[in-house]
Design a protein around this motif. Structure first.
Motif, short mmCIF file in Angstrom:
data_model
loop_
_atom_site.label_atom_id
_atom_site.label_comp_id
_atom_site.label_asym_id
_atom_site.label_seq_id
_atom_site.Cartn_x
_atom_site.Cartn_y
_atom_site.Cartn_z
N VAL A 38 0.81 -1.24 -0.01
CA VAL A 38 0.14 -0.06 0.01
C VAL A 38 0.88 1.15 0.05
O VAL A 38 1.69 1.41 0.80
CB VAL A 38 -0.97 -0.01 1.22
N ARG A 39 0.53 2.14 -0.90
CA ARG A 39 1.24 3.62 -1.02
C ARG A 39 0.45 4.59 -1.04
O ARG A 39 -0.52 4.48 -1.76
CB ARG A 39 2.31 3.50 -2.20
N ASP A 40 0.38 5.40 -0.15
CA ASP A 40 -0.45 6.57 -0.09
C ASP A 40 -1.98 5.89 0.05
O ASP A 40 -2.80 6.60 -0.89
CB ASP A 40 -0.44 7.66 -1.01
N ARG A 41 -2.34 4.75 0.56
CA ARG A 41 -3.75 4.25 0.85
C ARG A 41 -4.09 3.77 -0.68
O ARG A 41 -5.37 3.85 -0.93
CB ARG A 41 -4.66 5.29 1.36
N THR A 42 -3.28 3.39 -1.73
CA THR A 42 -3.74 2.68 -2.77
C THR A 42 -2.78 1.62 -3.24
O THR A 42 -1.63 1.36 -2.52
CB THR A 42 -3.46 3.76 -4.01
N VAL A 43 -3.57 0.80 -3.90
CA VAL A 43 -2.87 -0.52 -4.25
C VAL A 43 -3.01 -0.88 -5.74
O VAL A 43 -4.19 -0.51 -6.23
CB VAL A 43 -3.62 -1.70 -3.52
N ARG A 44 -2.04 -1.43 -6.27
CA ARG A 44 -2.40 -1.77 -7.62
C ARG A 44 -2.96 -3.19 -7.65
O ARG A 44 -2.70 -4.05 -7.01
CB ARG A 44 -0.72 -2.08 -8.30
#
Length: 264
Positions: A38-44
């Motif tokens: 998770v990066r900056d509350r986003t996921v690929r």
């Protein structure tokens, strides 16, 4: 914040885990999970993670696992841990005497793969039910440790006849000079691998599935591994050396970085 190990935060079904909760994975580890960065509350590839959890839950427990609920639980655990960047795992268990699946979300420091070339030691082991990602894989851990003790970075699992399947914690791909080749063998369809496969299909370098054997590695110019932490080149499998193809790694990186992120 409730921590049970350095930098590890755990929630059970949307609340901080207790010692009693943790007895479930400790003593009744039958279940499944998915792992994500998770990066900056986003996921690929969030939809792929949620589909993986739902499919495995139906197979193991005969019950669906609602994706929107899982998304909310991930966000709640990130809030509880007070972070926006993290390594997150979502586990699903069926506690004894329960008729419902209980999700467990763990949050810890984000993993930052350095992309260093990897060396792989082949081992004669193929996972049962490889399409399900599950905890407590003794043989994968065992062979991974054996590989590291022998001076390698990772174990490469092979089925009878020397058919290449997957790494102990990775998927593997090869480059034949024209196409990326994924081993056509029973293996976990990793999220990063799946995203690359679909991303490459939108370029002029589509990937293919093909049987790969240890005695046929000389047919490939390069190799690489993927998992939730990213992509890394392979410079050696046993005694077979590979050149790190910088153009290939650049292409894979561009394809991966172009994949949109989903909010959690």
């Amino acid at each position: 914040m409730t921590l049970f190990a350095p930098d590890l935060y755990v929630e059970f079904d949307g609340r901080p885990a207790t010692g009693d909760d943790l007895r479930i994975p400790a003593f009744a580890s039958y279940g499944h999970f998915t792992a994500m960065q998770v990066r900056d509350r986003t996921v690929r590839g969030l939809a792929l993670h949620l589909d993986r959890l739902d499919s495995a839950n139906r197979e193991l427990f005969g019950l669906p696992l609602d994706g929107e609920r899982v998304r909310e639980l991930i966000g709640h655990a990130l809030d509880g841990a007070g972070v926006r960047d993290a390594s997150v795992r979502v586990h699903a268990f069926m506690p004894p005497d329960s008729a419902a699946t209980v999700p467990m979300v763990t949050v810890r420091e984000p993993a930052r793969a350095d992309g260093a070339p990897q060396s792989l030691m082949s081992v004669p082991f193929a996972r049962s039910l490889p399409h399900i990602k599950r905890p407590g894989e003794f043989c994968q851990i065992y062979y991974g440790q054996q590989a590291r003790r022998a001076g390698f970075d990772e174990a490469l699992l092979t089925s009878p006849g020397g058919m290449v399947t997957e790494g102990s914690i990775t998927n593997i791909g090869f480059w034949d000079g024209t196409s990326v080749v994924w081993p056509d063998a029973p293996a976990l369809a990793g999220i990063t691998m799946t995203l690359l496969e679909s991303g490459l299909a939108r370029t002029d370098r589509p990937s293919v599935r093909r049987g790969v054997t240890l005695d046929g590695l000389d047919a490939y110019r390069a190799a690489f591994v993927t998992n939730s932490q990213g992509i890394a080149p392979v410079h050696r499998i046993d005694d077979t050396a590979f050149t790190v193809d910088e153009d290939l790694m650049k292409l894979l990186g561009q394809v991966y970085e172009a994949i949109p992120r989903d909010a959690v």
